[in-house]
Design a protein around this motif. Structure first.
Motif, short mmCIF file in Angstrom:
data_model
loop_
_atom_site.label_atom_id
_atom_site.label_comp_id
_atom_site.label_asym_id
_atom_site.label_seq_id
_atom_site.Cartn_x
_atom_site.Cartn_y
_atom_site.Cartn_z
N ARG A 1 45.63 36.84 50.54
CA ARG A 1 45.63 36.77 52.08
C ARG A 1 44.31 37.45 52.32
N ALA A 2 44.16 38.51 51.85
CA ALA A 2 42.88 39.21 52.23
C ALA A 2 41.52 38.71 51.78
N ARG A 3 41.64 37.77 51.12
CA ARG A 3 40.22 37.09 50.77
C ARG A 3 39.97 35.72 51.46
N GLY A 4 40.53 35.36 52.69
CA GLY A 4 40.20 34.50 53.53
C GLY A 4 40.70 33.18 53.19
N GLU A 5 40.16 32.16 54.01
CA GLU A 5 40.92 30.67 54.35
C GLU A 5 40.95 29.92 53.10
N THR A 6 39.58 30.24 52.33
CA THR A 6 39.52 29.13 51.20
C THR A 6 40.36 29.29 50.19
N VAL A 7 40.42 30.61 49.71
CA VAL A 7 41.40 30.75 48.38
C VAL A 7 42.77 30.56 49.16
N SER A 8 43.05 31.14 50.17
CA SER A 8 44.52 30.99 50.56
C SER A 8 45.11 29.63 50.92
N ARG A 9 43.91 28.67 51.43
CA ARG A 9 44.65 27.48 51.61
C ARG A 9 44.95 26.57 50.23
N LEU A 10 44.44 27.18 48.98
CA LEU A 10 44.68 26.48 47.72
C LEU A 10 46.00 26.87 47.44
N PHE A 11 46.45 28.33 47.63
CA PHE A 11 47.44 28.99 47.05
C PHE A 11 48.76 29.02 47.90
N LEU A 12 48.39 29.19 49.16
CA LEU A 12 49.44 29.50 50.02
C LEU A 12 49.87 28.53 50.81
N LEU B 1 37.24 21.41 43.37
CA LEU B 1 36.85 21.60 42.31
C LEU B 1 36.48 20.30 41.55
N ALA B 2 37.31 19.02 41.90
CA ALA B 2 37.17 17.82 41.33
C ALA B 2 35.54 17.43 41.64
N ALA B 3 35.02 17.53 42.82
CA ALA B 3 33.63 17.24 43.02
C ALA B 3 32.69 18.21 42.41
N THR B 4 32.96 19.42 42.06
CA THR B 4 32.03 20.29 41.28
C THR B 4 32.24 19.78 39.72
N VAL C 1 34.43 29.54 44.97
CA VAL C 1 33.30 29.03 45.46
C VAL C 1 33.36 27.50 44.88
N GLU C 2 33.27 26.61 45.70
CA GLU C 2 33.49 25.28 45.33
C GLU C 2 34.57 24.90 44.54
N GLY C 3 35.63 25.51 44.93
CA GLY C 3 36.92 25.15 44.13
C GLY C 3 37.49 25.90 42.82
N PHE C 4 36.31 26.78 42.50
CA PHE C 4 36.62 27.57 41.42
C PHE C 4 36.45 29.32 41.72
N LEU C 5 37.46 29.92 40.86
CA LEU C 5 37.36 31.29 41.19
C LEU C 5 36.23 32.05 40.31
N LEU C 6 35.51 32.98 40.87
CA LEU C 6 34.59 33.74 40.16
C LEU C 6 35.29 34.98 39.46
N ASN C 7 34.73 35.29 38.39
CA ASN C 7 35.24 36.54 37.52
C ASN C 7 35.08 37.91 37.99
N ASN C 8 35.79 38.96 37.62
CA ASN C 8 35.39 40.39 37.61
C ASN C 8 35.06 40.83 36.65
N GLN C 9 34.46 40.28 35.62
CA GLN C 9 34.28 40.75 34.36
C GLN C 9 33.33 42.07 34.38
N LEU C 10 32.39 42.25 35.36
CA LEU C 10 31.83 43.49 34.96
C LEU C 10 32.52 44.81 35.29
N THR C 11 33.76 44.75 35.54
CA THR C 11 34.88 45.86 35.50
C THR C 11 35.11 46.31 34.04
N ASP C 12 34.67 45.36 33.21
CA ASP C 12 34.94 45.70 31.76
C ASP C 12 33.94 46.72 31.26
#
Length: 621
Positions: free
Chosen positions: A214-225, A243-246, A449-460
């Motif tokens: 919910r805190a991340r905005g409409e784009t991601v909320s629309r997909l999962f909520l 994502l299909a278009a990407t 972004v464009e239907g896919f989620l970006l990583n948070n790998q730099l916290t490794d």
């Protein structure tokens, strides 16, 4: 232990029926998750969603084991068309991006082992994310020089590394693919456009992370909520036309469509617009390169040659160190569930993880002493530290050959989370792939972004660039550097004939190392059939006196706890949501001798099995 099951072929048309039954069972039983805060010994956020034993699969020609029935179907589709193991792995990975978006995808990275029996070579493809070139060692420190709160770093543009998965898959396809690149995208594009039924596991993970979403905005909320802001229910159809278009663009124009142009600009813009913006530029994306490295291999019990991923993954080295440290002990004489076995294996983990924390990082930035860490004399000396009656508690790192006092790094800590996936595939020519990929935390950074989620790998990376003594940490942040990983795609060979014996790996954060190691010990030392080796109740330790046992199993008893406590262990029961996907050889070896890891199972050439703790499926023909 679980009842042993004979292998049998799984036809693709039956996978969907099993999946429906699995979903119904989990919905009826309910879904339970254990909570956990920051810390390397907390319970991981991508927990299990119930357990369901599924049949193993035997195959005479080709076989695939992936984290979702639809991904296994996609892999088999490519194999039936004459595709290579790499072709099948790419198709399956792309489908997983659609149906398992919380775990992996083109916004993340991964590691791929490929074996070609015609050359008897193991190729190690590194698609790990990199830090933007402008990154500095203090990236995750606040104005006072203190580490940022962990989840403040995760859910931000700061955490996003330059994705490497597509460049890695492209490089592997160019070298080992049979089918056209665009064909491999068709199943994922179709599923993204037409939709798929939300599984109990995905629903539970959405519910667990609903506030973040919910805190991340409409784009991601629309997909999962839902429109009301609630998690979409089990069985609801999730469509992702963006994502299909990407994927269509990448299928048509290759990975360049991702690393240049409109998609690259969208990635950079989204990261820059975050309240805690990152530093990624279009030049960072354009400059990304996958690397082909030399697999790290060692023998175990003389009979087996085990190969894994080299740094920047710690998986290969740490699994091999753990096994080599145990060679002086007769594990076969111990019950797998006994406190004695748990103690010895946990002590080996402690020693291996102490070395891991100090020495393993991106080899393009740090001289990682891989040869020294696996030196027989060094490990024999380290193994002498293991006392049958008393835990080491918190051991210090050793000083392997080639390391001087001046080159010893400071100790650095990270908090890796297990939103990861693994697949194992063998094609009709005997070529094999072990692919582990990830976007790190559940749903990554939750930047879409464009239907896919970006990583948070730099916290490794280690948040603190120096340790308490002022020594630089090997796994500190630097521009262009790859963070240390625990991913451990693994292959096992007969040391005498060179025949491929097993392909395996798992999700699970730093516990991947435990899951893979324990499966190998189960197969080799305890002579368990494949499914039993995978289904063993888990335990583990890292660099402290804490020893984990898997909650709700035969290890989670007062008797086991008392026996370990008497040896100095601090016993904690926790959820351990492995996702081992493995294949073993059941056909005789080229010299006519029985396959040593078949362990009593006969029929077919290969046997595959998926961990009941997740929703994977094995199938072959």
């Amino acid at each position: 232990m679980f009842e042993r099951r004979a292998g049998r072929t799984v036809a693709p048309r039956r996978i969907a029926r099993w999946w429906c039954a699995f979903a119904l069972l989990l919905c009826t039983a309910g879904v339970a998750f254990a909570g956990g805060a920051k810390g390397s010994e907390t319970i991981a956020p991508e927990g299990a969603a119930g357990r369901q034993l599924r049949p193993s699969a035997s195959a005479d020609r080709a076989i695939a084991v992936t984290a979702h029935p639809l991904a296994t179907e996609a892999a088999l589709e490519m194999l039936r068309r004459g595709g290579s193991a790499v072709d099948a792995a790419i198709a399956a990975q792309l489908v997983l991006n659609v149906v398992e978006p919380q775990s992996s995808g083109i916004g993340g990275g991964g590691f791929l082992l490929f074996f070609d029996p015609s050359t008897e070579q193991v190729h190690a493809y590194d698609g790990r994310e990199t830090a933007p070139l402008a990154s500095r060692a203090d990236r995750f420190l606040d104005a006072d020089g203190k580490p940022l709160p962990f989840f403040a770093a995760v859910d931000s543009g700061l955490s996003v590394g330059v994705p490497g998965l597509l460049r890695m898959l492209e490089a592997a396809h160019r070298a080992h693919g049979n089918l056209p690149w665009a064909e491999l995208f068709a199943p994922a594009i179709r599923i993204a456009r037409e939709g798929f039924a939300i599984s109990p596991r995905l629903h539970a993970l959405i519910a667990r992370n609903v506030e973040r979403i919910r805190a991340r905005g409409e784009t991601v909320s629309r997909l999962f909520l839902t429109a009301e802001g609630d998690p979409k229910p089990v069985g609801a159809r999730l469509k992702n036309p963006e994502l299909a278009a990407t994927l269509e663009a990448i299928a048509t124009h290759g990975a360049d469509a991702f690393y240049h142009g409109a998609i690259a600009r969208a990635i950079v813009t989204r990261i820059a617009q975050d309240p805690r913006p990152g530093l990624m530029t279009e030049n960072d994306l354009a400059a990304y390169r996958s690397v082909v490295r030399q697999a790290v291999c060692a023998t175990y019990r003389a009979r087996f040659r085990i190969c894994g991923m080299p740094p920047p993954s710690s998986g290969g080295v740490t699994v091999l160190q753990t096994l080599k440290l145990l060679e002086r002990f007769d594990l076969a004489a111990l019950s797998p569930d006994s406190p004695e076995a748990i103690h010895l294996v946990s002590e080996a983990y402690r020693l291996a993880f102490a070395d891991r924390e100090r020495y393993v990082a991106d080899p393009d930035f740090v001289a990682v002493p891989v040869r020294g860490l696996l030196d027989s004399g060094y490990l024999a000396e380290r193994a002498q530290l293991i006392d049958r009656e008393r835990t080491l508690g918190t051991p210090v790192a050793g000083q392997p050959p080639g390391v001087t006092d001046e080159t010893v790094w400071g100790r650095g800590e990270t908090v890796p989370f297990p939103s990861t996936t693994h697949l194992s595939i063998i094609d009709g020519a005997g070529r094999a792939v072990a692919l582990t990929s990830s976007i790190e935390h559940a749903f990554g950074s939750l930047l879409m972004v464009e239907g896919f989620l970006l990583n948070n790998q730099l916290t490794d990376f280690a948040f603190r660039p120096v340790d308490e003594n002022g020594r630089p940490v090997a796994n500190r942040v630097a521009g262009g550097k790859r963070p240390r990983s625990s991913m451990a795609p693994t292959m096992v060979f007969d040391a005498n004939t060179g025949d491929l014996l097993a392909v395996l790996g798992s999700p699970g954060g730093s516990a991947i190392i435990h899951y893979v190691t324990q499966t190998l010990i189960g197969l080799i030392d305890w002579r368990l059939p494949l499914s039993d080796a995978i289904e063993q109740p888990h335990f583990g330790a890292q660099r402290s006196a804490t020893t984990w046992v898997e909650a709700g199993t035969v290890l989670d008893t007062p008797e086991v706890a008392a026996a370990l406590t008497a040896k100095g262990h601090q016993v904690r029961a926790r959820e351990m949501a492995s996702g081992i996907h493995a294949i073993v050889r059941t056909a005789p070896l080229r010299d006519g001798t029985p396959a040593p890891l078949a362990n009593g199972l006969r029929g077919g050439r290969w046997l595959g099995a998926a961990d009941s703790r997740r929703e994977g499926v094995a199938a072959g023909f």
